[in-house]
Design an enzyme around this catalytic site. Structure first.
Site, PDB file in Angstrom:
ATOM      1  CB  THR A  56      -0.940   0.005   1.219  1.00 22.37           C
ATOM      2  OG1 THR A  56      -1.663  -1.228   1.244  1.00 22.37           O
ATOM      3  CG2 THR A  56      -1.939   1.142   1.160  1.00 22.37           C
ATOM      4  CE1 TYR A 143       1.103 -10.649   1.006  1.00 24.99           C
ATOM      5  CE2 TYR A 143       2.239  -8.587   0.557  1.00 24.99           C
ATOM      6  CZ  TYR A 143       1.079  -9.318   0.615  1.00 24.99           C
ATOM      7  OH  TYR A 143      -0.114  -8.724   0.281  1.00 24.99           O
ATOM      8  CE  LYS A 168       0.015  -8.596   4.213  1.00 26.84           C
ATOM      9  NZ  LYS A 168       0.414  -7.214   3.910  1.00 26.84           N
TER      10      LYS A 168
END
Length: 314
Positions: A56, A143, A168
């Site tokens: 983000t 991730y 994640k």
């Protein structure tokens, strides 16, 4: 912060995990003052941690110098109140460089993003993340998404690696996640953290919680923290009526709007932050701005979300 310390801090679901956008000025340069204000507002609103310069936050669009400056600014803005976790990615050599820059800037941990483009086998992926973990004293969260998808056996090896504290998931394969959680639980002593990292993770968090993934990232927290906090609180307390009300009235329409444009998982959130009164600038290429109509619909949707909270408070 040691791996055990970070795992303990993140494992307490005191609030949403905050992934701030990166602020740019009208000329497109990083605006550190606005960025600090954005991070500070999120911490004061109740974020449990700050994940700086990740997806983000347009990690892909930042130079190493900008990255280090932003991580340092996030650390300054949080003032030790919550952990700061920084992104690290690209090929192994660059990922190691970013990890060291994050450590120098005062970060408490790393979110290791998928390696750039290459489709690697499990052995190569394991080497990649182990080299990142060995490069600094910072705890690492790996991730899983796109070209970094792991077998349960590989995650077991990641969990056995010194410094790697969690996974994640941005893939969304719940069958795979259940097998990963089960394998690690069976073969690795101690706690290993799991995060739902799908875009607008609130939409899928009921399902993720059921397979043993209690933590999730919240992009909505950037632009509508009260909505994100209300949803998080309802999840933790078992208030299914509020969860369903927010899913039906806000999150599902938000996801449907997000699906109207590529890159909207970042661009739409950044537009939302501007709508809420903080000029964080536009996204950098190759992302593009939402259309005027989509921004108008976003404003209406955010207003609807806050109206749902007011209705609940009566």
């Amino acid at each position: 912060m040691t791996p055990a310390d970070l795992a303990a801090r993140l494992g307490i679901p005191s609030g949403p995990l905050f992934f701030p956008v990166t602020a740019y000025d009208p000329d497109g340069a990083v605006d550190l003052d606005t960025y600090r204000a954005h991070v500070r507002r999120g911490v004061e609103a109740g974020a449990a941690a700050v994940f700086a310069c990740c997806g983000t936050g347009e990690f892909h669009a930042l130079t190493p110098e900008e990255f280090e400056a932003c991580v340092r600014a996030a650390v300054e803005a949080t003032e030790g109140r919550v952990p700061v976790v920084a992104g690290a990615g690209y090929g192994t050599a660059l990922a190691v460089r970013y990890a060291k820059l994050a450590e120098a800037a005062g970060a408490d941990g790393l979110l290791a993003l998928p390696p750039y483009l290459v489709i690697a086998g499990q052995e190569g992926l394991l080497r990649h993340y182990r080299e990142i973990a060995a490069a600094t004293a910072l705890p690492v969260i790996v991730y899983q998404r796109d070209n970094a998808v792991f077998t349960p056996e590989t995650v077991v090896e990641l969990a056995r690696t010194q410094g790697i504290v969690g996974l994640k998931d941005g893939l969304g394969d719940l069958d795979l996640m259940q097998r990963i959680v089960s394998a690690v639980r069976s073969e690795v002593p101690g706690e290993f953290l799991y995060f739902n990292g799908l875009p607008t993770a609130e939409q899928t968090q009921l399902a993720y919680r059921a397979v043993g993934v209690p933590l999730y990232s919240s992009a909505v927290f950037c632009c509508a923290p009260e909505i994100a906090l209300a949803f998080h609180s309802a999840l933790e307390s078992g208030d299914r009526a509020t969860v369903d009300r927010l899913l039906d009235g806000f999150y599902r329409p938000f996801v449907e709007l997000r699906a109207q444009g590529r890159g909207y998982a970042v661009a739409l959130v950044k537009a939302g932050v501007r709508l809420r009164g903080l000029d964080v600038g536009k996204v950098r290429p190759p992302l593009h701005e939402p259309t005027e109509d989509h921004v108008k619909r976003l404003a209406q949707l955010i207003a609807r979300g806050y109206a749902l909270l007011e209705k609940e408070g009566k």
